[in-house]
Design an enzyme around this catalytic site. Structure first.
Site, PDB file in Angstrom:
ATOM      1  N   SER A   1       0.856  -1.182   0.000  1.00  0.00           N
ATOM      2  CA  SER A   1       0.000   0.000   0.000  1.00  0.00           C
ATOM      3  C   SER A   1       0.895   1.234   0.000  1.00  0.00           C
ATOM      4  CB  SER A   1      -0.935  -0.008   1.212  1.00  0.00           C
ATOM      5  OG  SER A   1      -0.227   0.329   2.379  1.00  0.00           O
TER       6      SER A   1
ATOM      7  N   HIS B   1      -0.909   0.993  -3.889  1.00  0.00           N
ATOM      8  CA  HIS B   1      -2.106   1.823  -3.842  1.00  0.00           C
ATOM      9  C   HIS B   1      -1.699   3.282  -4.029  1.00  0.00           C
ATOM     10  CE1 HIS B   1      -3.998  -1.493  -1.117  1.00  0.00           C
ATOM     11  NE2 HIS B   1      -3.843  -1.866  -2.373  1.00  0.00           N
TER      12      HIS B   1
ATOM     13  N   ASP C   1      -5.840  -6.370   0.915  1.00  0.00           N
ATOM     14  CA  ASP C   1      -5.545  -6.586  -0.502  1.00  0.00           C
ATOM     15  C   ASP C   1      -4.351  -7.523  -0.632  1.00  0.00           C
ATOM     16  OD1 ASP C   1      -5.641  -6.414  -3.214  1.00  0.00           O
ATOM     17  OD2 ASP C   1      -4.803  -4.395  -3.353  1.00  0.00           O
TER      18      ASP C   1
END
Length: 873
Positions: free
Chosen positions: A24, A51, A143
């Site tokens: 992330s 991300h 995720d």
């Protein structure tokens, strides 16, 4: 950079192994540590998904380029992938691998609900199989968890950053909790661990590094493992888990064992067998490794089309029972069981005349983890590639990151952990789905299981196998319905068949005797000493009434004759207790009878109790049975046990009960019935109170669930915003570093110029100055922001402030020569301060020392005067 190198023997071509890395926004530090310890000539390609803020230009490629000498580039649509290069996802996209190229797609999900790591990992698993590697680094959320499961199911490798070393540990923790992780280490250690494992995998294309990185280990797949070591591993697994893998295909076992060996850097299978003995937890990991869990919804669409259009309607038309039963063997995480339930529901919708039919599906698998996931009924959003939009809308509930199977479909399926080799089968089935399970068994075990599947099916039942499986030589047990799609229909074996069917441990020989009388002849003859004992065995097995022998705990220890009409294995874990297996109509009367014979006085011990005309099902008098219950006192091995004998009675045969009935049982039954009635009244009252409380709890639960969903949504949005802020913060920090460097350059440049400079803002407050200016005007660091009028200087220039205001107002340059109190002269120039966007934002005052020029000018003037003065004046 890493101090470990790999010999440059791998050309920069399309790699056979691709590593997907997920993190992330807070994972930049972990990514830099990972890449800085990754050799540059491994022959692998590295794809990074982070991300990112979809509204900002990403600087991830530039930031990571500082950590590695490999080429780092942001992906463009259709970009081919090459070895020894790093690829970075652009903002506001989803990245997939397809045919050796990288494809970008605009996300369908709203911001905050996107799972780009799962999408990349799933595409790697689909395209590369065992050559896919997934790495999960620091990050928030979950995720990557489902993507890791996909890579693991495809036979790939999954590595995760040690949660304790991660800035954000949610993503690593989620993957570890999923149970699909092979390697756990700090970010800097992961490249070495991954490359070490790659050098030992059967698909190895990685050149081994030096001894520190990946020692030269001979690939165990190139040499067959010693039988003794493999047998030790199988024996140890059996003692640890009770499951026997000795009849699995040796190649499958070796390949899966070699994966665990590679992870632990074991080059010899005997060493790994010894390692298992010292590490009990590794037995569990190896057991999970040996369980193949590859499945999906509606796998092989043609198979499900034929089932829905032909096989299933024909079965319903032939069935005399409206309650159909199906068994999904090796169901893994439940996709095929739910697929069957969905197909059945859709068939009833298309053909309303079949609405009176129902279907109960028994789904079994050896893996407890797979069964737990199947029971939850939660599947990733990627199932939209296999299920139609209509099916998703009708049979699933969509959540932020997964689909939930609807309750009416979930209620059709009963999941159970079950070993098809050891545990009793689910019998009286109309459909059995056993797809891609037999291919992992050797021929001997396949020959044992085929008669078992035949036994478990009802007359004209359907057997569905995988695309690589067939019924083999058992053409007398099954007839092809659609051989190409592997649909077969059960048929009764020919009485004249000479096939000696292999006898599985379940069902017992007695249960197969009537269907396969010839098959048991050789078995009996091998166990009998002479013809008489063999004949006695056949008479007992085939012609004697059905009976069971129970121990004092009610467990069945012996079965004689066909008892399937009276007993049925309970769903779930194998349970041989009589009370769990007996039919509903017989359960209560037999429980009372067993208690009665147990309480018999000594003088009547062993007297049989006769129960007449008991219905097999509650409220159904179509099938009645007489039951004899007798406590056994001799012979010695049977002492303390109880025998129960079943005899069918025709429902139309209306006769008086035999005179030998023990009527004391009726009195006992009545006594117990009275007690039961009283207990029922108490239970009914308690049930009403509990029901009321339960309704209140359900209402409270729904409110809490609604609140929880809102909090979860808010949390995910905050999490997404936090990740984006992390990215922006990192980019701003980089810009600040660059700005600080530029400021240092500017300051050094100004100080190196022999000119005093003073910068003022629009209010004529001090903004910046050079060291030389401080020698003329009294300035210190604390004077930044002070008005020019408050400052003292050695300049004899009282109108300096007014001239600066005039320049700021008129934008005209002002230049004057001003003396100082210490007899120096300066050229004072005042000009507007113009920003890059052409906005006037103050003034700049430069002071150039012209003292030398003034002195020279004065000297020249004096010399000129002296020359022009006539002599004598």
């Amino acid at each position: 950079m890493s101090t470990v190198s790999i010999p440059k023997t791998v050309a920069a071509t399309v790699p056979k192994i691709i590593v997907g890395i997920g993190a992330s926004a807070g994972g930049l530090q972990a990514l830099e540590q990972f890449l800085s310890h990754t050799p540059t000539d491994t022959g692998l390609a590295w794809i990074i998904v982070q991300h990112l803020d979809p509204t900002q230009k990403a600087m991830l490629a530039e930031l990571l380029q500082r950590a590695t000498s490999m080429k780092v580039q942001q992906v463009t649509q259709g970009m081919p992938i090459s070895a020894n290069q790093v690829y970075v996802i652009p903002p506001n996209t989803e990245l997939r691998l397809h045919n050796g190229a990288l494809n970008l797609v605009k996300p369908k999900e709203p911001r905050g609900r996107r799972l780009p790591v799962n999408i990349l990992f799933q595409s790697l698993a689909d395209n590369l199989g065992t050559a896919a590697v997934g790495v999960i680094l620091s990050g928030m959320g979950s995720d990557g968890t489902l993507g890791a499961q996909a890579i693991k199911a495809a036979g790939g490798l999954v590595a995760v950053q040690q949660p304790g070393s991660a800035q954000f540990d949610s993503m690593p923790q989620g993957a570890i909790a999923g149970g699909d992780v092979d390697i756990i280490a700090e970010a800097a250690e992961l490249p070495a661990r991954i490359l070490s494992a790659m050098t030992q995998m059967p698909f190895n294309t990685v050149q081994p590094a030096t001894a520190q990185m990946a020692p030269q280990i001979e690939n165990a797949a190139q040499q067959p493992a010693p039988d003794s070591a493999l047998q030790q591993i199988i024996t140890r697994l059996q003692s640890h888990t009770r499951h026997d893998f000795s009849l699995y295909k040796t190649s499958t076992l070796q390949r899966r064992i070699e994966r665990r060996m590679a992870i632990h850097n074991h080059s010899d299978m005997q060493h790994y067998a010894d390692f298992l003995a010292d590490n009990p937890q590794e037995n569990d990991l190896l057991f999970k490794e040996l369980l193949i869990g590859v499945t999906q919804f509606f796998r092989d669409a043609a198979v499900w089309d034929y089932l829905a259009d032909s096989a299933l309607p024909a079965l319903l038309q032939q069935s005399s029972d409206t309650a159909l039963r199906a068994w999904c063997v090796g169901c893994s995480t439940g996709e095929e069981a739910y697929s069957l339930a969905i197909v059945f529901c859709q068939l009833l919708q298309r053909q309303p005349e079949l609405q009176h039919f129902s279907l109960k599906i028994f789904a079994s698998d050896l893996s407890a983890d797979a069964i737990a996931k199947a029971r939850r009924g939660q599947y990733p959003l990627a199932i939209s590639e296999h299920a139609s939009a209509e099916q998703l809308q009708q049979f699933f509930i969509r959540h932020d990151s997964y689909y939930q199977i609807k309750q009416h479909i979930r209620d059709m399926v009963l999941f159970a952990q079950h070993d098809v080799i050891l545990d009793p089968p689910f019998t009286r089935q109309d459909i059995i789905i056993c797809r891609n399970l037999l291919i992992y068994f050797d021929a001997k075990l396949q020959r044992k299981l085929m008669p078992l599947l035949h036994y478990s099916l009802r007359r004209n039942g359907i057997l569905l196998l995988g695309s690589s499986e067939t019924i083999g030589r058992y053409h007398d047990l099954f007839v092809p319905l659609q051989a190409k799609l592997r649909f077969y229909q059960r048929q009764a074996p020919s009485p004249t068949s000479s096939r000696n069917l292999p006898v599985h441990s379940f069902p017992p020989l007695s249960n197969l005797a009537k269907e396969h009388p010839v098959a048991i002849n050789k078995t009996l003859s091998s166990q009998a000493d002479n013809l008489q004992s063999a004949a006695d065995q056949v008479l007992l097995q085939v012609y004697a009434p059905a009976a069971v022998v129970l121990n004092n705990s009610g467990d069945i220890v012996y079965i004689s004759g066909r008892t399937g009409k009276y007993l049925e294995p309970a769903a779930g874990k194998a349970n041989w207790n009589f009370h769990a297996m007996v039919r509903d109509g017989l359960r209560s009367p037999l429980a009372l009878a067993l208690q009665q014979v147990t309480l018999q006085p000594a003088e009547k011990k062993g007297t049989p109790l006769q129960l007449h005309r008991l219905p097999l099902s509650a409220g159904d008098s179509a099938m009645l049975v007489d039951v004899t219950v007798q406590a056994l006192q001799e012979p010695a091995p049977l002492q303390g046990m109880t025998m129960i004998v079943f005899r069918d009675v025709a429902a139309t045969d209306v006769k008086d009960a035999p005179s030998g009935i023990d009527f004391s049982l009726a009195a006992v039954q009545q006594q117990y019935l009275d007690e039961i009635q009283a207990l029922r009244e108490e239970t009914r009252t308690s049930k009403e109170e509990l029901q009321s409380g339960n309704e209140e709890l359900q209402s409270t639960n729904e409110e809490l669930q609604s609140t929880n969903e809102e909090l979860t949504t808010s949390k995910e949005e905050m999490q997404s915003m936090n990740e984006e802020l992390q990215t922006i913060n990192t980019e701003l920090q980089t810009k600040l570093d660059d700005l600080a460097l530029a400021q240092s350059d500017l300051q050094n440049t100004l100080n190196s110029v022999e000119i005093a400079i003073l910068f003022l803002d629009q209010q004529l407050n001090v903004r910046r100055y050079t060291d030389r200016a401080a020698n003329i005007i009294n300035l210190r660091e604390s004077d930044l922001g002070r008005p020019l009028s408050d400052l003292t200087s050695s300049l004899q220039y009282p109108s300096l402030h007014d001239d600066a205001l005039d320049t700021l107002r008129t934008l005209k340059f002002c230049e004057k020569q001003i003396p100082t109190t210490d007899e120096r002269w300066f050229s004072v120039r005042i000009m507007p301060y113009r920003r890059l966007d052409n906005v006037i934002d103050g003034v700049v005052i430069t002071l150039v020392d012209i003292s030398a020029t003034k002195k020279l000018e004065a000297a020249l003037r004096e010399q000129s005067v002296s020359q022009n003065t006539p002599p004598g004046e």
